[in-house]
Design a protein around this motif. Structure first.
Motif, PDB file in Angstrom:
ATOM      1  N   LYS A  33       0.566  -1.132  -0.615  1.00 43.34           N
ATOM      2  CA  LYS A  33       0.341  -0.459  -0.072  1.00 43.34           C
ATOM      3  C   LYS A  33       0.790   1.142  -0.126  1.00 43.34           C
ATOM      4  CE  LYS A  33      -3.642  -2.350   1.125  1.00 43.34           C
ATOM      5  NZ  LYS A  33      -5.535  -2.681   1.461  1.00 43.34           N
ATOM      6  N   GLU A  34       0.952   2.223  -1.030  1.00 39.88           N
ATOM      7  CA  GLU A  34       1.225   3.320  -1.400  1.00 39.88           C
ATOM      8  C   GLU A  34       2.689   3.123  -1.555  1.00 39.88           C
ATOM      9  OE1 GLU A  34      -1.072   5.589  -1.472  1.00 39.88           O
ATOM     10  OE2 GLU A  34      -2.421   4.315   0.163  1.00 39.88           O
ATOM     11  N   THR A  35       3.644   2.559  -0.690  1.00 41.72           N
ATOM     12  CA  THR A  35       5.029   2.437  -1.245  1.00 41.72           C
ATOM     13  C   THR A  35       5.436   0.591  -0.968  1.00 41.72           C
ATOM     14  OG1 THR A  35       5.829   2.496   0.681  1.00 41.72           O
ATOM     15  CG2 THR A  35       6.047   4.191  -0.950  1.00 41.72           C
ATOM     16  N   TRP A  36       7.087   0.147  -1.573  1.00 43.19           N
ATOM     17  CA  TRP A  36       6.717  -0.939  -0.872  1.00 43.19           C
ATOM     18  C   TRP A  36       6.734  -1.546   0.738  1.00 43.19           C
ATOM     19  CZ3 TRP A  36       7.563  -5.109  -4.718  1.00 43.19           C
ATOM     20  CH2 TRP A  36       7.894  -5.740  -4.720  1.00 43.19           C
ATOM     21  N   ASN A  37       6.810  -2.166   0.867  1.00 43.54           N
ATOM     22  CA  ASN A  37       6.250  -2.667   2.631  1.00 43.54           C
ATOM     23  C   ASN A  37       7.725  -3.461   2.214  1.00 43.54           C
ATOM     24  OD1 ASN A  37       6.099  -3.971   4.329  1.00 43.54           O
ATOM     25  ND2 ASN A  37       4.421  -4.744   3.852  1.00 43.54           N
TER      26      ASN A  37
END
Ligand SMILES: Cc1cc2nc3c(=O)[nH]c(=O)nc-3n(C[C@H](O)[C@H](O)[C@H](O)COP(=O)(O)O)c2cc1C
Length: 287
Positions: A214-218
């Protein structure tokens, strides 16, 4: 395909109860598109029946309805219905019997030949065709078309199975299909009426939490510092092992082990390691 409600189809897709709600905000019950998508399974056993008149045409219309980069439509498909041709193609595509059995074998090709001619027609250089970008674009277009074809077949109550093994002997297959320069087979799709005595099951996928960022790479490390991904993969190994046990597939290695083996050596590419050279020979001088 049998009718089923969306929540139970989601459960089958993950092989376990999920802790999320998947509805799209509205009432997704009775949505036949979602039902078809969620019930996908590869079918490798077909009845020896010809497809009804017009089936190829509706499947191709669905394939051509896929989005295509800049409307360039950089793909073509070769439809094999002649049993002798399917037999030869099956042999070249990993000697897989489901290709022989299926009344229709579609071979999706990345096609930059058409645009080569279009460039010449307008006296332009077509320099862009020499870049990896264009080969990737053509392969993506072919993939989207192939998936639409597959879904269309499934919506018609037919079964389908992809054949990436169309790249096992790329040179030989290109010769057999008489492919012109800048056309290469990227995959096949075998289509036919599923044999009801050998019904295929819905195969669970990786948990959503493993594939969604979500939103950026975890980073994959939780607050406690432990590896989230390792846990997700272990969870999937267990889910798939239980699916395989239910399918009476004894001795199948865990997904992580099987996947690691699938990419272990050059040999595990089943001949596809020559693809770069074949692309070069076929006029895809990729920069
Ligand atoms: C591009 C592509 C190539 C594939 N090639 C083959 C193949 O050559 N032989 C085969 O038996 N299955 C092939 N498959 C089917 C996959 O093995 C199958 O989709 C995967 O195991 C998941 O199972 P499911 O489709 O039943 O959900 C291919 C699938 C894709 C998307």
């Amino acid at each position: 395909m049998a009718e089923a409600d969306i929540p139970s189809l989601i459960q089958a897709r993950y092989g376990t109860t999920t802790n999320f709600v998947a509805t799209g905000g509205g009432d997704s019950g009775g949505n036949s598109t979602l039902e078809t998508l969620l019930q996908h399974r590869s079918v490798r056993h077909f009845l020896p029946e010809k497809l009804p008149e017009g089936t190829l045409e509706i499947i191709v219309a669905a394939a051509q309805s896929a989005a295509t980069s800049s409307n360039l439509q950089t793909w073509s498909v070769i439809a094999l219905e002649d049993p002798e041709h399917r037999d030869k193609a099956a042999t070249l595509c990993g000697d897989q019997d489901f290709i022989r059995q299926a009344p229709l074998f579609l071979i999706f090709c990345a096609d930059l030949n058409r645009l080569t001619k279009v460039s010449a027609q307008h006296g332009l250089r077509g320099e862009g065709l020499e870049f990896t970008e264009m080969f990737l674009m053509a392969s993506l277009d072919a993939g989207l078309a192939g998936q639409n074809a597959t879904i269309a077949a499934e919506a018609l109550g037919l079964g389908a199975c992809y054949a990436g093994a169309a790249r096992n002997k790329p040179h030989e297959l290109a010769e057999f299909l008489k492919l012109p320069p800048r056309v290469i087979a990227v995959f096949g799709v075998a289509i036919g009426k599923p044999d009801p005595t050998k019904a295929a099951a819905v195969k669970p996928r990786l948990p959503q939490k493993e594939v969604v960022h979500k939103e950026t790479w975890n980073s994959g490390v939780n607050e406690g510092g432990s590896e989230v991904q390792a846990g997700n993969l272990t969870e999937y190994d267990v889910t798939l092992a239980s699916f395989n046990a239910g399918e009476r597939r004894e001795g199948v290695p865990a997904w992580t082990q099987r996947s690691a083996r699938r990419i272990e050596t050059v040999e595990s590419l089943h001949g596809r390691h020559v693809l770069k050279d074949v692309l070069q020979q076929k006029g895809f001088n990729l920069r």
